[in-house]
Design a protein around this motif. Structure first.
Motif, PDB file in Angstrom:
ATOM      1  N   ASP A 185       0.800  -1.225   0.000  1.00  8.04           N
ATOM      2  CA  ASP A 185       0.000   0.000   0.000  1.00  8.04           C
ATOM      3  C   ASP A 185       0.834   1.277   0.000  1.00  8.04           C
ATOM      4  O   ASP A 185       0.381   2.316  -0.482  1.00  8.04           O
ATOM      5  CB  ASP A 185      -0.917   0.025   1.227  1.00  8.04           C
ATOM      6  N   TYR A 186       2.036   1.205   0.549  1.00  4.40           N
ATOM      7  CA  TYR A 186       2.871   2.399   0.678  1.00  4.40           C
ATOM      8  C   TYR A 186       4.171   2.227  -0.098  1.00  4.40           C
ATOM      9  O   TYR A 186       4.705   1.118  -0.196  1.00  4.40           O
ATOM     10  CB  TYR A 186       3.195   2.680   2.144  1.00  4.40           C
ATOM     11  N   SER A 187       4.678   3.340  -0.631  1.00  2.00           N
ATOM     12  CA  SER A 187       5.950   3.336  -1.356  1.00  2.00           C
ATOM     13  C   SER A 187       6.953   4.198  -0.615  1.00  2.00           C
ATOM     14  O   SER A 187       6.588   5.218  -0.024  1.00  2.00           O
ATOM     15  CB  SER A 187       5.771   3.874  -2.779  1.00  2.00           C
ATOM     16  N   ARG A 188       8.203   3.796  -0.672  1.00  3.86           N
ATOM     17  CA  ARG A 188       9.262   4.588  -0.053  1.00  3.86           C
ATOM     18  C   ARG A 188       9.726   5.705  -0.972  1.00  3.86           C
ATOM     19  O   ARG A 188       9.997   6.820  -0.532  1.00  3.86           O
ATOM     20  CB  ARG A 188      10.452   3.686   0.315  1.00  3.86           C
ATOM     21  N   ALA A 189       9.853   5.423  -2.276  1.00  7.77           N
ATOM     22  CA  ALA A 189      10.390   6.414  -3.203  1.00  7.77           C
ATOM     23  C   ALA A 189       9.967   6.067  -4.623  1.00  7.77           C
ATOM     24  O   ALA A 189       9.575   4.940  -4.916  1.00  7.77           O
ATOM     25  CB  ALA A 189      11.917   6.454  -3.113  1.00  7.77           C
ATOM     26  N   ALA A 190      10.052   7.055  -5.506  1.00 13.48           N
ATOM     27  CA  ALA A 190       9.707   6.867  -6.921  1.00 13.48           C
ATOM     28  C   ALA A 190      10.814   7.440  -7.791  1.00 13.48           C
ATOM     29  O   ALA A 190      11.632   8.258  -7.328  1.00 13.48           O
ATOM     30  CB  ALA A 190       8.383   7.538  -7.247  1.00 13.48           C
ATOM     31  N   ILE A 191      10.858   7.023  -9.041  1.00 13.51           N
ATOM     32  CA  ILE A 191      11.849   7.551  -9.980  1.00 13.51           C
ATOM     33  C   ILE A 191      11.733   9.072 -10.035  1.00 13.51           C
ATOM     34  O   ILE A 191      10.637   9.628 -10.159  1.00 13.51           O
ATOM     35  CB  ILE A 191      11.628   6.962 -11.383  1.00 13.51           C
ATOM     36  N   PHE A 223       9.831  -2.536   1.183  1.00 12.12           N
ATOM     37  CA  PHE A 223       9.070  -1.799   0.176  1.00 12.12           C
ATOM     38  C   PHE A 223       9.263  -2.374  -1.223  1.00 12.12           C
ATOM     39  O   PHE A 223      10.347  -2.850  -1.579  1.00 12.12           O
ATOM     40  CB  PHE A 223       9.491  -0.325   0.162  1.00 12.12           C
ATOM     41  N   LEU A 224       8.195  -2.264  -2.031  1.00 15.05           N
ATOM     42  CA  LEU A 224       8.245  -2.600  -3.445  1.00 15.05           C
ATOM     43  C   LEU A 224       8.339  -1.305  -4.246  1.00 15.05           C
ATOM     44  O   LEU A 224       8.149  -0.211  -3.714  1.00 15.05           O
ATOM     45  CB  LEU A 224       6.988  -3.380  -3.840  1.00 15.05           C
ATOM     46  N   ASP A 225       8.639  -1.422  -5.539  1.00 17.36           N
ATOM     47  CA  ASP A 225       8.765  -0.220  -6.366  1.00 17.36           C
ATOM     48  C   ASP A 225       7.421   0.488  -6.468  1.00 17.36           C
ATOM     49  O   ASP A 225       6.349  -0.126  -6.370  1.00 17.36           O
ATOM     50  CB  ASP A 225       9.285  -0.585  -7.752  1.00 17.36           C
ATOM     51  N   ALA A 226       7.473   1.790  -6.677  1.00 14.60           N
ATOM     52  CA  ALA A 226       6.256   2.602  -6.685  1.00 14.60           C
ATOM     53  C   ALA A 226       5.443   2.445  -7.963  1.00 14.60           C
ATOM     54  O   ALA A 226       4.225   2.634  -7.953  1.00 14.60           O
ATOM     55  CB  ALA A 226       6.622   4.076  -6.494  1.00 14.60           C
ATOM     56  N   ALA A 227       6.085   2.091  -9.073  1.00 14.60           N
ATOM     57  CA  ALA A 227       5.392   2.044 -10.363  1.00 14.60           C
ATOM     58  C   ALA A 227       4.553   0.781 -10.537  1.00 14.60           C
ATOM     59  O   ALA A 227       3.363   0.844 -10.883  1.00 14.60           O
ATOM     60  CB  ALA A 227       6.407   2.163 -11.501  1.00 14.60           C
ATOM     61  N   GLU A 228       5.169  -0.379 -10.283  1.00 11.44           N
ATOM     62  CA  GLU A 228       4.482  -1.644 -10.535  1.00 11.44           C
ATOM     63  C   GLU A 228       4.095  -2.398  -9.268  1.00 11.44           C
ATOM     64  O   GLU A 228       3.347  -3.382  -9.343  1.00 11.44           O
ATOM     65  CB  GLU A 228       5.360  -2.552 -11.398  1.00 11.44           C
ATOM     66  N   ARG A 229       4.606  -1.952  -8.125  1.00  8.99           N
ATOM     67  CA  ARG A 229       4.389  -2.671  -6.868  1.00  8.99           C
ATOM     68  C   ARG A 229       4.748  -4.143  -7.030  1.00  8.99           C
ATOM     69  O   ARG A 229       4.037  -5.041  -6.590  1.00  8.99           O
ATOM     70  CB  ARG A 229       2.937  -2.532  -6.398  1.00  8.99           C
ATOM     71  N   ARG A 230       5.911  -4.357  -7.663  1.00  9.12           N
ATOM     72  CA  ARG A 230       6.341  -5.710  -7.994  1.00  9.12           C
ATOM     73  C   ARG A 230       7.757  -6.011  -7.542  1.00  9.12           C
ATOM     74  O   ARG A 230       8.046  -7.094  -7.043  1.00  9.12           O
ATOM     75  CB  ARG A 230       6.217  -5.894  -9.501  1.00  9.12           C
ATOM     76  N   VAL A 250      22.268 -11.817  -5.037  1.00  7.20           N
ATOM     77  CA  VAL A 250      21.576 -10.779  -5.800  1.00  7.20           C
ATOM     78  C   VAL A 250      21.158  -9.666  -4.857  1.00  7.20           C
ATOM     79  O   VAL A 250      20.752  -9.926  -3.712  1.00  7.20           O
ATOM     80  CB  VAL A 250      20.334 -11.359  -6.516  1.00  7.20           C
ATOM     81  N   THR A 251      21.258  -8.424  -5.325  1.00 11.71           N
ATOM     82  CA  THR A 251      20.718  -7.280  -4.596  1.00 11.71           C
ATOM     83  C   THR A 251      20.095  -6.336  -5.614  1.00 11.71           C
ATOM     84  O   THR A 251      20.560  -6.261  -6.761  1.00 11.71           O
ATOM     85  CB  THR A 251      21.815  -6.565  -3.777  1.00 11.71           C
ATOM     86  N   PRO A 252      19.030  -5.621  -5.263  1.00  9.69           N
ATOM     87  CA  PRO A 252      18.403  -4.698  -6.200  1.00  9.69           C
ATOM     88  C   PRO A 252      19.391  -3.633  -6.692  1.00  9.69           C
ATOM     89  O   PRO A 252      20.246  -3.173  -5.925  1.00  9.69           O
ATOM     90  CB  PRO A 252      17.273  -4.070  -5.382  1.00  9.69           C
ATOM     91  N   PRO A 253      19.292  -3.237  -7.961  1.00 14.75           N
ATOM     92  CA  PRO A 253      20.220  -2.250  -8.522  1.00 14.75           C
ATOM     93  C   PRO A 253      19.893  -0.832  -8.056  1.00 14.75           C
ATOM     94  O   PRO A 253      18.765  -0.547  -7.630  1.00 14.75           O
ATOM     95  CB  PRO A 253      19.991  -2.387 -10.028  1.00 14.75           C
ATOM     96  N   LEU A 254      20.886   0.036  -8.145  1.00 13.00           N
ATOM     97  CA  LEU A 254      20.707   1.436  -7.764  1.00 13.00           C
ATOM     98  C   LEU A 254      20.140   2.198  -8.948  1.00 13.00           C
ATOM     99  O   LEU A 254      20.871   2.655  -9.832  1.00 13.00           O
ATOM    100  CB  LEU A 254      22.047   2.035  -7.321  1.00 13.00           C
ATOM    101  N   THR A 255      18.825   2.337  -8.964  1.00 13.81           N
ATOM    102  CA  THR A 255      18.151   3.000 -10.087  1.00 13.81           C
ATOM    103  C   THR A 255      17.680   4.404  -9.747  1.00 13.81           C
ATOM    104  O   THR A 255      16.971   5.025 -10.522  1.00 13.81           O
ATOM    105  CB  THR A 255      16.945   2.156 -10.537  1.00 13.81           C
ATOM    106  N   GLY A 256      18.059   4.888  -8.552  1.00 11.26           N
ATOM    107  CA  GLY A 256      17.642   6.217  -8.127  1.00 11.26           C
ATOM    108  C   GLY A 256      16.596   6.204  -7.034  1.00 11.26           C
ATOM    109  O   GLY A 256      16.317   7.235  -6.421  1.00 11.26           O
ATOM    110  N   THR A 257      16.017   5.040  -6.763  1.00 13.14           N
ATOM    111  CA  THR A 257      14.999   4.947  -5.722  1.00 13.14           C
ATOM    112  C   THR A 257      15.513   4.270  -4.458  1.00 13.14           C
ATOM    113  O   THR A 257      14.788   4.178  -3.470  1.00 13.14           O
ATOM    114  CB  THR A 257      13.776   4.161  -6.231  1.00 13.14           C
ATOM    115  N   ILE A 258      16.739   3.781  -4.499  1.00  6.83           N
ATOM    116  CA  ILE A 258      17.322   3.050  -3.379  1.00  6.83           C
ATOM    117  C   ILE A 258      18.547   3.798  -2.861  1.00  6.83           C
ATOM    118  O   ILE A 258      19.356   4.294  -3.648  1.00  6.83           O
ATOM    119  CB  ILE A 258      17.725   1.623  -3.812  1.00  6.83           C
ATOM    120  N   LEU A 259      18.684   3.862  -1.542  1.00  9.15           N
ATOM    121  CA  LEU A 259      19.858   4.511  -0.963  1.00  9.15           C
ATOM    122  C   LEU A 259      21.114   3.700  -1.262  1.00  9.15           C
ATOM    123  O   LEU A 259      21.139   2.493  -1.026  1.00  9.15           O
ATOM    124  CB  LEU A 259      19.690   4.652   0.546  1.00  9.15           C
ATOM    125  N   PRO A 260      22.149   4.325  -1.813  1.00  9.94           N
ATOM    126  CA  PRO A 260      23.407   3.604  -2.080  1.00  9.94           C
ATOM    127  C   PRO A 260      24.172   3.364  -0.776  1.00  9.94           C
ATOM    128  O   PRO A 260      25.049   4.131  -0.399  1.00  9.94           O
ATOM    129  CB  PRO A 260      24.158   4.550  -3.026  1.00  9.94           C
TER     130      PRO A 260
END
Length: 359
Positions: A185-191, A223-230, A250-260
């Motif tokens: 239901d909630y997102s941490r960050a978006a592109i 949290f899941l991504d804000a666009a697809e909640r996937r 595996v770790t999620p890539p740094l696409t701008g929505t995740i703290l490096p």
């Protein structure tokens, strides 16, 4: 830039200080002093000093209170076995602090000033480092807009400060596998947002989801991504890793929505050093469930400065729940924790020059 010390007029007596740091927990026991530097359009960075920690007196119209121009960092100082003091990769914190400042339209603190403030404060407060197993001095540099003005614009005055806090274990009762609630239901960050900046607003936005996780009987939210909640992104305050039965990570890539995360980056390097296959790629919640249930996924863990490495035992969402591996701390998770902790405390080979000795 020099940091002259203005001694506290009434420091905590040694006996009381020693009692406080026997079991300090995390984030509640503070030292006598703090570092301070100011910035203005007219003078630039000025007024550096180590002075008594005390309450701030601010005007109700101070800009940070209205427009949240604020960033912060988190790092630790360690007492080495020979009695020396060291920091772990503080240069990386300094660079991330600058990146956060750029995103929030704030002046960039020079790296040498950041490092100078940290080192001066640690040296002044070294007696506050707990001698308990896992003890450290947690450092919180932060920058706020201090101009008294209600217009919507970048402020013309800023206040930089560093607090020091005696720290023990982040988790009450010690490290253990945690249970996660997946927020749909909630997102941490978006592109295009502030996900890769370490600003207070990101954490404030995560609190309602964290509150829900606690209410449902879990330790943390993921949290899941804000666009697809996937796609799995990160926890409320930690990055996340997945370990598979073939030994790959595996770790999620740094696409701008995740703290490096600096701990994240360190683990990526340590895993490669250990000969493990490391991939930074998207990983969905559905795949996480399927891989955990099939046994292909054998471990998951979270990481960050405060908790270092935390095993993930169970995961749940609105209509599902699953256990990761055996639900206990896995071999790779323990290996990353032990290796990283040993480097931070000067007990293992520092092949990458991460440890910065300051005394």
């Amino acid at each position: 830039m020099d940091f002259p010390i203005v001694p506290h007029p009434a420091p905590v007596p040694a006996s009381e200080r020693n009692a406080r740091i026997v079991d300090p927990g995390f984030g509640r026991v503070f030292t006598d002093h703090m570092a301070v530097v100011r910035w203005s359009e007219a003078e630039g960075w000025h007024g550096a000093e180590i002075s008594a920690r005390k309450p701030l007196t601010v005007d109700p119209a101070t800009a940070v209170l209205h427009y949240a121009q604020e960033i912060f960092e988190g790092l630790k100082a360690y007492r080495l076995d020979d009695g020396g003091l060291a920091l772990f990769r503080p240069e990386a914190n300094a660079r991330r602090f600058q990146a956060s400042a750029r995103r929030m339209a704030m002046p960039e603190l020079p790296e040498d000033v950041f490092l100078g403030s940290i080192e001066a404060l640690v040296k002044a407060e070294k007696d506050w480092i707990p001698t308990i197993d896992g003890g450290s001095l947690y450092l919180r540099p932060f920058l706020i807009a201090s101009e008294v003005f209600l217009g919507v614009k970048p402020a013309s005055e800023y206040l930089y400060m560093v607090l020091a806090s005696s720290a023990g274990s982040y988790w009450k009762g010690g490290a253990r596998p945690v249970s996660l609630w997946v927020s749909h239901d909630y997102s941490r960050a978006a592109i295009g947002g502030t996900g890769d900046a370490k600003c207070g607003g990101n954490y404030a936005a995560s609190l309602v989801a964290q509150q829900e996780a606690i209410r449902r009987g879990h330790d943390q939210v993921v949290f899941l991504d804000a666009a697809e909640r996937r796609w799995v992104e990160e926890l409320g305050g930690m990055n996340i890793f997945f370990v598979f039965d073939d030994g790959s990570i595996v770790t999620p890539p740094l696409t701008g929505t995740i703290l490096p995360g600096i701990t994240r980056d360190s683990i990526l390097q340590l895993a490669r050093d250990a000969g493990l296959t490391v991939r930074e790629e998207l990983y969905s919640i559905d795949q996480w469930r399927a891989d955990a249930e099939s046994g292909r996924l054998v471990e998951s863990f979270a990481c960050g400065t405060a908790a270092v490495v935390t095993p993930i035992g169970k995961v749940a969402g609105p209509d599902y729940a699953f256990t990761v591996g055996s639900g206990a701390t896995g071999q790779t998770t323990q290996r990353m924790l032990d290796t990283l902790s040993a480097i931070q405390r000067g007990r293992a080979l520092d092949a990458h020059g991460w440890l910065r000795r300051i005394a």
